[in-house]
Structure formats: structure tokens, C-alpha cells
Design a protein around this motif. Structure first.
Motif, PDB file in Angstrom:
ATOM      1  N   ALA A 142       0.848  -1.198   0.000  1.00 27.11           N
ATOM      2  CA  ALA A 142       0.000   0.000   0.000  1.00 27.11           C
ATOM      3  C   ALA A 142       0.877   1.239   0.000  1.00 27.11           C
ATOM      4  CB  ALA A 142      -0.913  -0.010   1.223  1.00 27.11           C
ATOM      5  N   ASN A 143       0.698   2.103  -0.983  1.00 26.45           N
ATOM      6  CA  ASN A 143       1.497   3.321  -1.068  1.00 26.45           C
ATOM      7  C   ASN A 143       0.768   4.535  -0.491  1.00 26.45           C
ATOM      8  OD1 ASN A 143       3.998   2.483  -2.469  1.00 26.45           O
ATOM      9  ND2 ASN A 143       2.577   1.873  -4.075  1.00 26.45           N
ATOM     10  N   GLY A 144      -0.440   4.791  -0.968  1.00 27.49           N
ATOM     11  CA  GLY A 144      -1.153   5.984  -0.559  1.00 27.49           C
ATOM     12  C   GLY A 144      -1.369   6.098   0.936  1.00 27.49           C
ATOM     13  N   ALA A 145      -1.555   4.968   1.595  1.00 30.19           N
ATOM     14  CA  ALA A 145      -1.804   4.989   3.037  1.00 30.19           C
ATOM     15  C   ALA A 145      -0.612   5.502   3.824  1.00 30.19           C
ATOM     16  CB  ALA A 145      -2.176   3.583   3.508  1.00 30.19           C
ATOM     17  N   HIS A 146       0.537   5.548   3.201  1.00 31.82           N
ATOM     18  CA  HIS A 146       1.766   5.956   3.887  1.00 31.82           C
ATOM     19  C   HIS A 146       2.353   7.243   3.305  1.00 31.82           C
ATOM     20  CE1 HIS A 146       2.000   2.172   6.175  1.00 31.82           C
ATOM     21  NE2 HIS A 146       1.462   1.636   5.087  1.00 31.82           N
ATOM     22  N   ILE A 147       1.558   7.973   2.518  1.00 33.50           N
ATOM     23  CA  ILE A 147       2.007   9.227   1.915  1.00 33.50           C
ATOM     24  C   ILE A 147       1.050  10.335   2.338  1.00 33.50           C
ATOM     25  CG2 ILE A 147       2.346  10.468  -0.264  1.00 33.50           C
ATOM     26  CD1 ILE A 147       3.077   7.779  -1.536  1.00 33.50           C
ATOM     27  N   THR A 192      15.307 -14.354 -17.842  1.00 34.26           N
ATOM     28  CA  THR A 192      16.665 -14.015 -18.236  1.00 34.26           C
ATOM     29  C   THR A 192      16.673 -12.684 -18.981  1.00 34.26           C
ATOM     30  OG1 THR A 192      17.218 -16.355 -18.464  1.00 34.26           O
ATOM     31  CG2 THR A 192      18.676 -14.784 -19.564  1.00 34.26           C
ATOM     32  N   PRO A 193      17.561 -11.753 -18.617  1.00 33.59           N
ATOM     33  CA  PRO A 193      17.623 -10.475 -19.336  1.00 33.59           C
ATOM     34  C   PRO A 193      18.289 -10.633 -20.695  1.00 33.59           C
ATOM     35  CG  PRO A 193      19.373 -10.584 -17.711  1.00 33.59           C
ATOM     36  CD  PRO A 193      18.539 -11.821 -17.505  1.00 33.59           C
ATOM     37  N   ARG A 194      17.899  -9.797 -21.637  1.00 31.50           N
ATOM     38  CA  ARG A 194      18.594  -9.738 -22.918  1.00 31.50           C
ATOM     39  C   ARG A 194      20.018  -9.249 -22.695  1.00 31.50           C
ATOM     40  NH1 ARG A 194      16.589  -9.675 -28.188  1.00 31.50           N
ATOM     41  NH2 ARG A 194      14.345  -9.982 -28.398  1.00 31.50           N
ATOM     42  N   ALA A 195      20.933  -9.805 -23.424  1.00 34.69           N
ATOM     43  CA  ALA A 195      22.328  -9.402 -23.295  1.00 34.69           C
ATOM     44  C   ALA A 195      22.528  -7.992 -23.818  1.00 34.69           C
ATOM     45  CB  ALA A 195      23.228 -10.379 -24.061  1.00 34.69           C
ATOM     46  N   GLY A 196      23.394  -7.247 -23.142  1.00 32.72           N
ATOM     47  CA  GLY A 196      23.850  -5.964 -23.648  1.00 32.72           C
ATOM     48  C   GLY A 196      22.979  -4.767 -23.324  1.00 32.72           C
ATOM     49  N   ILE A 197      21.908  -4.952 -22.540  1.00 32.31           N
ATOM     50  CA  ILE A 197      21.033  -3.835 -22.188  1.00 32.31           C
ATOM     51  C   ILE A 197      21.206  -3.534 -20.698  1.00 32.31           C
ATOM     52  CG2 ILE A 197      18.677  -2.970 -22.049  1.00 32.31           C
ATOM     53  CD1 ILE A 197      17.945  -4.839 -24.348  1.00 32.31           C
ATOM     54  N   PRO A 198      21.789  -2.392 -20.350  1.00 33.74           N
ATOM     55  CA  PRO A 198      21.971  -2.067 -18.938  1.00 33.74           C
ATOM     56  C   PRO A 198      20.644  -1.728 -18.267  1.00 33.74           C
ATOM     57  CG  PRO A 198      22.715  -0.253 -20.300  1.00 33.74           C
ATOM     58  CD  PRO A 198      22.373  -1.369 -21.238  1.00 33.74           C
ATOM     59  N   LEU A 199      20.536  -2.111 -16.999  1.00 39.63           N
ATOM     60  CA  LEU A 199      19.334  -1.851 -16.216  1.00 39.63           C
ATOM     61  C   LEU A 199      19.678  -1.042 -14.982  1.00 39.63           C
ATOM     62  CD1 LEU A 199      16.198  -3.612 -15.485  1.00 39.63           C
ATOM     63  CD2 LEU A 199      17.700  -3.538 -13.498  1.00 39.63           C
ATOM     64  N   THR A 200      18.937   0.036 -14.763  1.00 44.81           N
ATOM     65  CA  THR A 200      19.047   0.817 -13.538  1.00 44.81           C
ATOM     66  C   THR A 200      17.712   0.762 -12.823  1.00 44.81           C
ATOM     67  OG1 THR A 200      20.695   2.333 -14.442  1.00 44.81           O
ATOM     68  CG2 THR A 200      19.449   3.096 -12.540  1.00 44.81           C
ATOM     69  N   ALA A 201      17.678   0.133 -11.656  1.00 53.50           N
ATOM     70  CA  ALA A 201      16.459   0.052 -10.855  1.00 53.50           C
ATOM     71  C   ALA A 201      16.456   1.232  -9.889  1.00 53.50           C
ATOM     72  CB  ALA A 201      16.412  -1.276 -10.096  1.00 53.50           C
ATOM     73  N   TRP A 202      15.555   2.164 -10.116  1.00 57.07           N
ATOM     74  CA  TRP A 202      15.504   3.431  -9.370  1.00 57.07           C
ATOM     75  C   TRP A 202      14.323   3.387  -8.401  1.00 57.07           C
ATOM     76  CZ3 TRP A 202      18.793   7.615 -11.012  1.00 57.07           C
ATOM     77  CH2 TRP A 202      18.613   8.815 -10.321  1.00 57.07           C
ATOM     78  N   VAL A 203      14.529   3.815  -7.169  1.00 57.59           N
ATOM     79  CA  VAL A 203      13.463   3.770  -6.174  1.00 57.59           C
ATOM     80  C   VAL A 203      13.685   4.866  -5.140  1.00 57.59           C
ATOM     81  CG1 VAL A 203      14.663   2.115  -4.677  1.00 57.59           C
ATOM     82  CG2 VAL A 203      12.151   2.155  -4.689  1.00 57.59           C
ATOM     83  N   GLY A 204      12.609   5.348  -4.541  1.00 62.08           N
ATOM     84  CA  GLY A 204      12.716   6.382  -3.526  1.00 62.08           C
ATOM     85  C   GLY A 204      13.126   5.826  -2.171  1.00 62.08           C
ATOM     86  N   GLY A 205      13.914   6.599  -1.452  1.00 61.55           N
ATOM     87  CA  GLY A 205      14.381   6.151  -0.148  1.00 61.55           C
ATOM     88  C   GLY A 205      13.301   6.119   0.907  1.00 61.55           C
ATOM     89  N   SER A 206      12.182   6.816   0.679  1.00 65.97           N
ATOM     90  CA  SER A 206      11.076   6.843   1.643  1.00 65.97           C
ATOM     91  C   SER A 206       9.910   5.969   1.197  1.00 65.97           C
ATOM     92  CB  SER A 206      10.595   8.287   1.845  1.00 65.97           C
ATOM     93  OG  SER A 206      11.617   9.087   2.401  1.00 65.97           O
ATOM     94  N   GLU A 207      10.169   5.056   0.297  1.00 69.45           N
ATOM     95  CA  GLU A 207       9.113   4.163  -0.175  1.00 69.45           C
ATOM     96  C   GLU A 207       8.894   3.004   0.789  1.00 69.45           C
ATOM     97  OE1 GLU A 207       8.183   3.542  -4.076  1.00 69.45           O
ATOM     98  OE2 GLU A 207       9.804   4.737  -4.950  1.00 69.45           O
ATOM     99  N   ARG A 208       7.839   2.249   0.535  1.00 69.90           N
ATOM    100  CA  ARG A 208       7.584   1.035   1.303  1.00 69.90           C
ATOM    101  C   ARG A 208       8.763   0.084   1.144  1.00 69.90           C
ATOM    102  NH1 ARG A 208       5.356   1.082   4.941  1.00 69.90           N
ATOM    103  NH2 ARG A 208       4.046  -0.770   4.936  1.00 69.90           N
ATOM    104  N   PRO A 209       9.133  -0.615   2.194  1.00 70.38           N
ATOM    105  CA  PRO A 209      10.290  -1.513   2.105  1.00 70.38           C
ATOM    106  C   PRO A 209      10.197  -2.531   0.977  1.00 70.38           C
ATOM    107  CG  PRO A 209       9.682  -1.193   4.394  1.00 70.38           C
ATOM    108  CD  PRO A 209       8.612  -0.522   3.572  1.00 70.38           C
ATOM    109  N   GLU A 210       9.000  -2.956   0.635  1.00 74.35           N
ATOM    110  CA  GLU A 210       8.867  -3.943  -0.436  1.00 74.35           C
ATOM    111  C   GLU A 210       9.298  -3.388  -1.784  1.00 74.35           C
ATOM    112  OE1 GLU A 210       7.567  -7.626  -1.026  1.00 74.35           O
ATOM    113  OE2 GLU A 210       9.122  -7.058   0.397  1.00 74.35           O
TER     114      GLU A 210
END
Length: 263
Positions: free
Chosen positions: A13-18, A195-213
Motif C-alpha cells: 500500500a502506497n497511498g496509506a503511507h504518503i 533471463t535479461p537480454r544481453a547488452g542492455i543495462p538496467l538501472t532500478a531506481w526507487v525512492g528512499g522513503s518508499e515502502r520496504p517492499e
């Protein structure tokens, strides 16, 4: 320190904590409408394609979130401002929402929209998306033929924002009353289990104040895909929560926009 989920619905749940969460959707819609008035888009099926003033440097694709059951591209137009200001075209595809569609159908619809946009805009492609849209963005770069090779070969970056990459936990939430996932679909549509496709970089971006999940899920995809040979990074942006972590896409010089298009 042990981490254990007891209340699965609260964990996702996101909205309940914002604070004042209810204010965000109308504000997004207002900003999006103002942006479209100043930058009229082309139609991309039920979605939008924004073009820069001159020749496009490439194509950014933003897939919207809403737990696969809310919103449409018209709510998010203002987020095209950053890449557009840096000279990139921006596609915002639509997809059929649950319960009218299963997640597998949404995956196919986004792939089709990306292929259509890619025929209209030359050059490199950078994929991003928020929340459920982050899942769909990552799903595009799995090595299972979701995108044809000629389109996938143009992708220089996949940057899911606050995405969901292992869908199995969501089967324990009330969300699945609408999504209707079974174990087979949850596994087939989970990028962290593919399995990821070869050669495509991935950056997983997330907020520091988000739900732990959401932080755990972003760390998960970066860790697992790194172990499968992908170039990955995991960025936790301090002070950002689930509803404002996307704001920086509105600015050409933000760290988020630069991470997406600076290759």
C-alpha cells in the motif's frame, strides 16, 4: 535484522503511507493537460507520442503505473518534459487495464506500442516506467522474444522506477482479486524470474522513503540480473516516496533524466 511481512496488503500500500496522497492524481492530471496544450502529441493508438522541436536524438518510452488497473497516459504527459527538453521523442503507450486484461496481455500491448513508436522515430531507445509500468518496462528486455530483435538491439537503457519484478507476493494481496494472477502467470510475467537480454543495462531506481517492499523489489532485480550477466545498478533516491519519485523526469538536467538518456 529480520524482515518479515505479516500484512501483505499494507506492504504494497502506497497511498496509506504518503501525506495527502489524494492530492496527487488531480495535480498530475492538471500538469499533464497543461503540458499537452503547450506540446500537442501525435496519437499512438490510445497513447501519445511527443516530438522535440528538431530531429529527435532517439526515443524514450514511459509506461505508466497504477497497479495495472488504474490511469492512462493522459495523466502523465508532463513527465515527457525532461527527455523532450533534451531532444528526445517520448512515447507514452496505453494498455488495457485489469480486470479487462491479464498482465500477459498488457505485456504484449506495450511491446506492440513500442514497435509502432520505433517505426516513427529513428535512433536509440530508452525504456522507463513507474510502479506497474516499471514492471512492464523491465518485461520488455527479457530474453523471451517479447520485443523483436531489431527493436531490442536499439535499446540502450532500461530504467524502471519503483517497479515490481517478482509478482508472486502480490498473489497474497487483495490486488489479486482484480488482477486474477495464478502461479503460472505470476512466474511467467516476473522479470526477476526471467533471463535479461544481453547488452542492455538496467538501472532500478526507487525512492528512499518508499515502502520496504518496493526497495527490496528494486534491489532484487538488480542483484539477480547482475548474476545473469547484465550491467545493473540500484539507485535509492533519498527523501523520495512512491508518488514524487517520478517528478524529476520533468527536468532535462535531473539525475533521473540523465541516467535514462546519457549513454
Amino acid at each position: 535484522m529480520l524482515y518479515r511481512i505479516i500484512d501483505w496488503d499494507d506492504a504494497y500500500a502506497n497511498g496509506a503511507h504518503i501525506a495527502r496522497a489524494e492530492d496527487y492524481p488531480p495535480l498530475w492530471s492538471l500538469r499533464a493537460a497543461e503540458f499537452r496544450a503547450a506540446h500537442p502529441p501525435e496519437s499512438l493508438g490510445r497513447g501519445h507520442l511527443f516530438r522535440p522541436a528538431g530531429a529527435a536524438r532517439g526515443l524514450v518510452v514511459f509506461v505508466h503505473g497504477g497497479y495495472w488497473m488504474k490511469f492512462d497516459p493522459s495523466v502523465w504527459s508532463h513527465l515527457a518534459a525532461g527527455p523532450l527538453g533534451a531532444g528526445w521523442a517520448v512515447a507514452m503507450p496505453a494498455y488495457t487495464l485489469a480486470p479487462a486484461a491479464r498482465i500477459g496481455q498488457m505485456t504484449r500491448e506495450i511491446a506492440t506500442a513500442i514497435c509502432e513508436a520505433a517505426t516513427r522515430v529513428d535512433g536509440p531507445i530508452a525504456l522507463t516506467g513507474h510502479s506497474a509500468g516499471g514492471h512492464l518496462a523491465a518485461r520488455m528486455v527479457c530474453d523471451d522474444g517479447t520485443l523483436p530483435d531489431d527493436i531490442a538491439s536499439r535499446i540502450i537503457c532500461c530504467l524502471p522506477i519503483s517497479g515490481l519484478f517478482d509478482l508472486r507476493p502480490l498473489m497474497r494481496t487483495a490486488l489479486n482479486d482484480t488482477l486474477g494472477m495464478d502461479t503460472a502467470e505470476a512466474e511467467t510475467e516476473s522479470p526477476a524470474l526471467l533471463t535479461p537480454r544481453a547488452g542492455i543495462p538496467l538501472t532500478a531506481w526507487v525512492g528512499g522513503s518508499e515502502r520496504p517492499e518496493f526497495i527490496r523489489q528494486s534491489r532484487l532485480i538488480a542483484d539477480i540480473w547482475a548474476g545473469l550477466g547484465a550491467a545493473t545498478s540500484h539507485v535509492i533516491e533519498p527523501g523520495r516516496q512512491h508518488f514524487d519519485v517520478i517528478d524529476s523526469l520533468s527536468h532535462p538536467d535531473s539525475a533521473l533524466t540523465r541516467a535514462l538518456i546519457s549513454r
